[in-house]
Structure formats: structure tokens, C-alpha cells
Write a protein that holds these residues in place. Structure first.
Motif, short mmCIF file in Angstrom:
data_model
loop_
_atom_site.label_atom_id
_atom_site.label_comp_id
_atom_site.label_asym_id
_atom_site.label_seq_id
_atom_site.Cartn_x
_atom_site.Cartn_y
_atom_site.Cartn_z
N PRO A 128 6.76 -4.76 -1.25
CA PRO A 128 7.47 -5.83 -1.95
C PRO A 128 6.66 -6.52 -3.03
O PRO A 128 7.19 -6.89 -4.07
CB PRO A 128 7.83 -6.80 -0.82
CG PRO A 128 7.90 -5.95 0.40
CD PRO A 128 6.83 -4.91 0.22
N GLU A 129 5.35 -6.69 -2.81
CA GLU A 129 4.55 -7.41 -3.79
C GLU A 129 4.33 -6.62 -5.08
O GLU A 129 3.84 -7.17 -6.07
CB GLU A 129 3.19 -7.81 -3.20
CG GLU A 129 2.32 -6.64 -2.76
CD GLU A 129 2.57 -6.24 -1.32
OE1 GLU A 129 1.73 -5.52 -0.76
OE2 GLU A 129 3.61 -6.64 -0.76
N ARG A 130 4.68 -5.33 -5.10
CA ARG A 130 4.57 -4.52 -6.31
C ARG A 130 5.91 -3.92 -6.72
O ARG A 130 5.99 -3.11 -7.63
CB ARG A 130 3.55 -3.39 -6.10
CG ARG A 130 2.13 -3.89 -6.00
CD ARG A 130 1.15 -2.75 -5.79
NE ARG A 130 1.21 -2.24 -4.43
CZ ARG A 130 1.67 -1.04 -4.09
NH1 ARG A 130 2.17 -0.25 -5.02
NH2 ARG A 130 1.68 -0.64 -2.84
N ARG A 131 6.97 -4.32 -6.03
CA ARG A 131 8.27 -3.69 -6.23
C ARG A 131 8.86 -4.02 -7.61
O ARG A 131 9.51 -3.19 -8.24
CB ARG A 131 9.23 -4.13 -5.13
CG ARG A 131 10.53 -3.37 -5.07
CD ARG A 131 11.31 -3.79 -3.85
NE ARG A 131 10.77 -3.20 -2.63
CZ ARG A 131 10.84 -3.77 -1.44
NH1 ARG A 131 11.39 -4.96 -1.30
NH2 ARG A 131 10.35 -3.16 -0.39
N GLY A 132 8.63 -5.23 -8.08
CA GLY A 132 9.17 -5.61 -9.38
C GLY A 132 8.61 -4.75 -10.50
O GLY A 132 9.34 -4.28 -11.38
N ARG A 133 7.29 -4.50 -10.48
CA ARG A 133 6.68 -3.67 -11.52
C ARG A 133 7.15 -2.23 -11.41
O ARG A 133 7.40 -1.57 -12.43
CB ARG A 133 5.17 -3.75 -11.42
CG ARG A 133 4.58 -5.03 -12.00
CD ARG A 133 3.16 -5.25 -11.57
NE ARG A 133 3.11 -5.67 -10.17
CZ ARG A 133 1.97 -5.88 -9.50
NH1 ARG A 133 0.82 -5.68 -10.10
NH2 ARG A 133 2.00 -6.29 -8.24
N ALA A 134 7.24 -1.71 -10.18
CA ALA A 134 7.66 -0.32 -10.00
C ALA A 134 9.09 -0.11 -10.46
O ALA A 134 9.39 0.83 -11.20
CB ALA A 134 7.50 0.08 -8.53
N LEU A 135 10.01 -0.98 -10.03
CA LEU A 135 11.40 -0.85 -10.44
C LEU A 135 11.57 -1.16 -11.93
O LEU A 135 12.46 -0.60 -12.58
CB LEU A 135 12.28 -1.76 -9.60
CG LEU A 135 12.42 -1.34 -8.13
CD1 LEU A 135 13.12 -2.42 -7.31
CD2 LEU A 135 13.18 -0.03 -8.02
N GLY A 136 10.72 -2.02 -12.47
CA GLY A 136 10.74 -2.28 -13.89
C GLY A 136 10.35 -1.03 -14.69
O GLY A 136 10.94 -0.73 -15.73
N THR A 137 9.35 -0.31 -14.19
CA THR A 137 8.95 0.94 -14.83
C THR A 137 10.08 1.95 -14.79
O THR A 137 10.39 2.61 -15.80
CB THR A 137 7.71 1.53 -14.12
OG1 THR A 137 6.63 0.59 -14.21
CG2 THR A 137 7.29 2.84 -14.76
N LEU A 138 10.74 2.06 -13.64
CA LEU A 138 11.88 2.98 -13.52
C LEU A 138 12.99 2.59 -14.50
O LEU A 138 13.58 3.45 -15.17
CB LEU A 138 12.41 2.96 -12.09
CG LEU A 138 13.63 3.83 -11.79
CD1 LEU A 138 13.30 5.30 -12.01
CD2 LEU A 138 14.12 3.61 -10.37
N HIS A 139 13.26 1.30 -14.61
CA HIS A 139 14.31 0.83 -15.51
C HIS A 139 13.94 1.10 -16.97
O HIS A 139 14.81 1.45 -17.78
CB HIS A 139 14.53 -0.66 -15.30
CG HIS A 139 15.71 -1.22 -16.02
ND1 HIS A 139 17.01 -0.90 -15.71
CD2 HIS A 139 15.78 -2.09 -17.07
CE1 HIS A 139 17.84 -1.53 -16.51
NE2 HIS A 139 17.12 -2.27 -17.35
#
Length: 410
Positions: A128-139
Motif C-alpha cells: 500500500p505505501e507504494r501502490r500510488g506510484r505503481a498504479l500511477g506508472t500503469l496509468h
């Protein structure tokens, strides 16, 4: 992006698969009118051909999410992408309009599976603490694929004909699919970490939409897709030509500003999301972008259009990774796939009805009515989310290399 080599490789491959799928859809936009003309299709038939892809995605989202919870996500994603490649290739050789209708629906279903499973894969294998960056990269990859598609399709079609565009559209997807067979890891379980909301763990419910936070983020997703497909892709071009007297090249510049901001700022937006929390990013970004959309009613010059587009694009891109990260935070660990499927169903429904609703409003009441509708939809969604959605924050966890690798290992 996540720090470990295994997670980084998985993220790049999945993002590449999703981006290639999006590019496959965009490649045929300049080609479809030419192919439709050779099949003696009417303007109504052409509109139906475009809409059938979205209809296929709409039907695919929920089954894709449920399957992602029950079968191997790696192979489900790869099969979905290969299906898109096959259906796109077959579309280039059709001899009958009805064949093309069927293939467009099937291509939409494959694309819906690919995007839904890809998002569920990253959500379930990222802490969860890195989920925003990972999903942002996917987006960001997804947006880039969609932005490149029409340009690639137009160039290939002009050089080698419409059939070649259909074949080339699947080349990148096929390349990433081959890479995925060898290097993409199969997650055994959803990531065990969950977020907490105001000191209380999220409650598990059989019907996800009974959770008011889940419903709130889905309403946000509806408003975002409504603004993107109905506002930016339909209403903004209409206003650009009728209100500002812009040329095609000038409109391309404006749309390029929006696409560039969305892609370029995704990484920064993901960092803000992970550092300050999802809700703290979603609410102000949605409110500002929605209110700024009203500026299109007064934009009568190229400069004004660029300024309004820059503000709308900036805050839209900031909110994007926070929305999917929040969705992954609140969904029960074993229901990540279903949560993504429901969220995307709300979005694809808005993508289908948005241009239709706004078209009727513009035809009978003028462009200002469409602008106000888009702005009001986003503002109401942001306020609803503010009042109804619980706040989440990631659970801090140690991140040894062995633990991060095991989270995604087969």
C-alpha cells in the motif's frame, strides 16, 4: 516505481501489455472510416462500430474482475492480450460489415479483460505505501498507448493501407505478451497488507457496493470517465471549432497539452498520493479540475483554450493514480479483482452515455449547457466522496528484498 528488480520487471511488463492494448484500440480510429466505406457502411454504422468496442469492455469488466480472483492472473492477462491481437488481425480481412461488428465486440471484451486484470495484478502485488506510484506508472503507460495509437494508425494506413494498420496494432502487444510468458511472475495470493481507515480496518462485505467508500470512489470514476470521454474527447473539440474557430492543428495542440500533462505528471502525482494520502489528493484535485472546466465556456481564443486545458489536465493527472490506489486500499484482499471490475464498469458506462447526453444538451441548449453539466458532475462526485468516503493511509511495513520478491513470486 517499486524498488526491487522483480516488482519493477512485473510492473513494466504489465504496463506495457495494458498500453499496447490501448494503442491497439487507438490505431484503428483513423482507419475505421476507410474500412467502413469499403464495406458500404453508413455514418450510423460507423458510430456503431466505435461504440461496440466500448460495449464489449463494459460487458467484460465484472467477469474479468471475478476471474482475476479465481485463476492465475498472469495467464489470464496474457490470454486476454493475445485475444485482442488475434481479433484485431482478423478485423483487417473482413469482407462483410456484420463480421466487423462481431469482431469489434470481441476486441472490446478482450481489451476490457486486459485492462481490468492488469490493474488488479498491480494492485494485488504492490504494498500500500507504494501502490500510488505503481498504479500511477500503469496509468501513464495506458494514457501513452492511447495517445500514440491514432498517430501510428494514420501513418501506417497512409503508407501501406488499412489492413496493415490492423496488423501493426497488435505487434507491440504480441511482443510484450512474449516477454510476459518468460519474465512475468504469477502472484500466488493477493498482497497481505491492507490500509486502515481512521484507525479501523475496512469491513468485509459480500456486496462491495454496500460499502459507502466503495460506492463513493465508483461515483468519482463515473465522473472522471464522463469528463474524459464526454468532455475532453467530444465537447472540447465541438467548442474549439464552433466557439473559438480553431483549426485541426490548433485543436491537436490543445489535446496534446492535456495528454502531455496527464502523462508527464503521473509520477509526481503518485508520489503525492503515497505521501499525503489518497483522499487528501482526490478531493481538491477533482474540485479544481471540475470548476476549471467552466472556463471552456469563456475560451474564445487559442490562448484561452490552452490555459484552461492546462489547468484541467494538470489536476486531472494529479487525481488519477490516487483514485485507483484508494480503490485498492478499501477493497478486501480477496476481492481486488471484483473491485477493479466494478470501478471500470462505472467508468465505461459513463464513457458510453457521456457523449450522447452532452450531444443532446449542446444541440438543444448550446455549448454552455454541456460545460456546466461536466463541471457539475465532477463537483458533485468530489463532494459526495468528501462526505461519504473514509480516509485511508498505508500500513507502514519493512521492505526487505526477500519479502518484496516473495510477494510476487510464482
Amino acid at each position: 516505481m517499486p524498488r526491487t528488480r522483480t516488482v519493477r520487471a512485473d510492473l513494466v511488463i504489465v504496463a506495457g501489455l495494458v498500453a499496447a492494448t490501448q494503442m491497439s484500440w487507438g490505431v484503428v480510429i483513423p482507419v475505421m472510416p476507410v474500412l467502413a466505406e469499403t464495406l458500404d457502411a453508413s455514418v450510423t454504422d460507423l458510430g456503431l462500430l466505435i461504440a461496440l468496442f466500448g460495449l464489449g469492455r463494459l460487458f467484460a469488466n465484472l467477469p474479468a474482475g471475478r476471474l482475476a480472483e479465481r485463476v492465475n492472473q498472469k495467464w489470464l492477462l496474457l490470454v486476454s492480450v493475445v485475444a485482442v491481437v488475434a481479433f484485431m488481425a482478423l478485423s483487417g480481412f473482413v469482407t462483410d460489415l456484420n463480421q466487423l461488428f462481431v469482431l469489434r465486440v470481441l476486441t472490446g471484451i478482450g481489451g476490457g479483460f486486459a485492462v481490468t486484470v492488469g490493474n488488479a495484478f498491480i494492485a494485488s502485488t504492490t504494498a500500500p505505501e507504494r501502490r500510488g506510484r505503481a498504479l500511477g506508472t500503469l496509468h501513464a503507460f495506458q494514457l501513452a498507448g492511447g495517445a500514440l495509437g491514432p498517430s501510428v494508425g494514420g501513418f501506417v494506413a497512409a503508407w501501406s493501407g488499412p489492413t496493415a494498420a490492423f496488423l501493426v496494432s497488435g505487434a507491440a502487444a504480441a511482443a510484450f505478451a512474449i516477454a510476459g510468458v518468460f519474465w512475468l511472475r504469477s502472484p500466488q495470493r493477493q498482497h497481505p497488507s491492507e490500509s486502515i481507515a481512521a484507525g479501523e480496518a475496512p469491513r468485509r462485505r459480500q456486496w462491495l457496493l454496500r460499502d459507502r467508500s466503495m460506492l463513493a470512489i465508483c461515483i468519482v470514476g463515473f465522473a472522471v470517465f464522463f469528463a474524459r470521454f464526454g468532455g475532453q474527447q467530444f465537447l472540447v473539440p465541438v467548442l474549439a471549432y464552433d466557439q473559438a474557430g480553431m483549426t485541426e492543428a490548433q485543436l491537436g495542440l490543445v489535446l496534446g497539452v492535456i495528454a502531455g500533462l496527464n502523462i508527464g505528471l503521473i509520477g509526481v502525482a503518485g508520489w503525492f498520493t503515497d505521501k499525503y494520502g489518497r483522499k487528501a489528493v482526490i478531493i481538491p484535485a477533482m474540485l479544481i479540475s471540475s470548476l476549471a472546466f467552466v472556463g471552456y465556456s469563456f475560451a474564445s481564443t487559442l490562448g484561452a483554450f490552452i490555459v484552461v486545458s492546462a489547468v484541467v489536465g494538470l489536476f486531472t493527472s494529479i487525481a488519477a493514480p490516487a483514485q485507483v490506489a484508494y480503490l485498492a486500499d478499501i477493497a478486501p484482499v480477496a476481492r481486488q479483482g471484483s473491485a477493479v471490475g466494478i470501478y471500470r464498469t462505472f467508468g465505461d458506462l459513463a464513457a458510453l452515455i457521456g457523449p450522447v447526453v452532452l450531444g443532446v444538451l449542446v444541440e438543444h441548449h448550446g455549448g454552455w449547457a454541456g460545460v456546466v453539466t461536466v463541471s457539475a458532475c465532477g463537483t458533485v462526485a468530489a463532494i459526495w466522496f468528501w462526505l461519504r468516503a473514509r480516509r485511508t493511509r498505508p500500513v507502514p511495513q519493512p521492505e526487505p528484498a526477500e519479502q518484496a520478491t516473495a510477494a510476487v513470486a510464482a
